[in-house]
Design a protein around this motif. Sequence first.
Motif, short mmCIF file in Angstrom:
data_model
loop_
_atom_site.label_atom_id
_atom_site.label_comp_id
_atom_site.label_asym_id
_atom_site.label_seq_id
_atom_site.Cartn_x
_atom_site.Cartn_y
_atom_site.Cartn_z
N CYS A 1 -1.19 -1.72 5.28
CA CYS A 1 -1.31 -3.16 5.03
C CYS A 1 -0.34 -4.03 5.83
CB CYS A 1 -1.12 -3.43 3.53
SG CYS A 1 0.59 -3.25 2.99
N GLY A 2 0.77 -3.49 6.26
CA GLY A 2 1.73 -4.27 7.04
C GLY A 2 2.76 -5.02 6.22
N CYS B 1 5.34 -4.05 4.72
CA CYS B 1 6.72 -3.58 4.90
C CYS B 1 7.14 -3.58 6.37
CB CYS B 1 6.85 -2.17 4.33
SG CYS B 1 5.91 -0.97 5.29
N CYS C 1 7.43 2.09 5.18
CA CYS C 1 6.94 2.91 4.07
C CYS C 1 6.52 4.30 4.55
CB CYS C 1 5.77 2.24 3.35
SG CYS C 1 4.28 2.07 4.34
N CYS D 1 0.81 -1.22 0.00
CA CYS D 1 0.00 0.00 0.00
C CYS D 1 0.84 1.28 0.00
CB CYS D 1 -0.93 0.00 1.21
SG CYS D 1 -0.04 0.22 2.77
N LEU D 2 2.05 1.21 0.53
CA LEU D 2 2.92 2.38 0.71
C LEU D 2 2.23 3.49 1.50
CD1 LEU D 2 4.69 2.51 -2.78
CD2 LEU D 2 5.65 1.73 -0.61
S1 FES Z 1 3.57 -1.08 2.37
FE1 FES Z 1 1.67 -1.27 3.41
S2 FES Z 1 2.18 -0.67 5.42
FE2 FES Z 1 3.99 -0.30 4.32
#
Ligand code: FES
Length: 321
Positions: free
Chosen positions: A277-278, A280, A308, A272-273
């Motif tokens: 979403c978790g 990273c 992110c 998701c950047l």
């Molecule tokens: S890419 Fe989703 S929380 Fe960092």
Amino acid sequence: MSTAPDTKKLRVQAIRWQAQGICSYELVDPDGHALEPYEAGAHVDLYLPGGIVRSYSLAGDPSDNSHWLLGVLLEAKSLGGSSAMHKKVRVGDLLEVGTARNAFRMANAAKHSILIAGGIGITPLKSMAHALKSAGATFDLHYCARGPNHVAFMQELQALVPQGHLHLHFDGGEPSKGLDIANLLKVAVPDTHVYFCGPAGFMRACAEASSHWPKEAVHCEHFKAPETKPLDLPDGAFEVHLVKSGATIQVGPDQTIVRAIELTGRRVPTSCLSGLCGACKVEYVAGEVDHRDYILNDDERTHCMTVCVSRAKGKTLSLNL
Ligand code: FES
């Protein structure tokens, strides 16, 4: 360090019109194998034509590994994801799909659960309803929508949710005419857990209404970063030590940690950047973190961060990478 995401090809076995602007997608293994198990609340990344990656919640029964079920709302201002799903994906297509991840876990200890869905936020809550029913636990499902034509999975929900516990709330597009969330959550009931998912205004209303509940009894998942907290906030340079690889990286004031790591030729899995979403999530072993995500709980934040969006509060951070 991890590089390419772990993906597999799944066949689109069925696409069903569910409600105005919402279609469901049933995905199966092309060779007929069972799919990997997942927990209620989990989501998967879809790698769509044109290099688009989107996360969608799994909406089916977690105890049924014969297929995965997604519900996708065609966004009016689609950036390509929901539009590709609705306009390009057809029955029989193979889609590249990541592994199931869960940033919206259910508590085991709840005696009763209150599930509150806003619009397409029904998808993770429907899988939770399946899990609660399988476990013999009691729950109420409140589903807020604009009107009857906007209710997805209606027949399944009617069969799934015990009589008298499925509550539909229609607001005609005017949230003040819909569910009185503050009233619903007025009393923090012991041993009861609250789960909510939906659009930004709905999330704000649920968060405010549940602010007096014990933190561990309230669970939510955002589709998008709350508008009140802009994400483009890099605001100070610092240094990151990658403990396993022995590298030291400079993170500029206008850079994310993910980007700074990428520029050294390394990669951290991302999706998701946006801190939602978790994907990273990494462990940090030294330094103080400015957490800017929307998914880690207080326990996780004592030793993990999402690279992110989150940053160092001081001049250095050490990551277990
Ligand atoms: S890419 Fe989703 S929380 Fe960092």
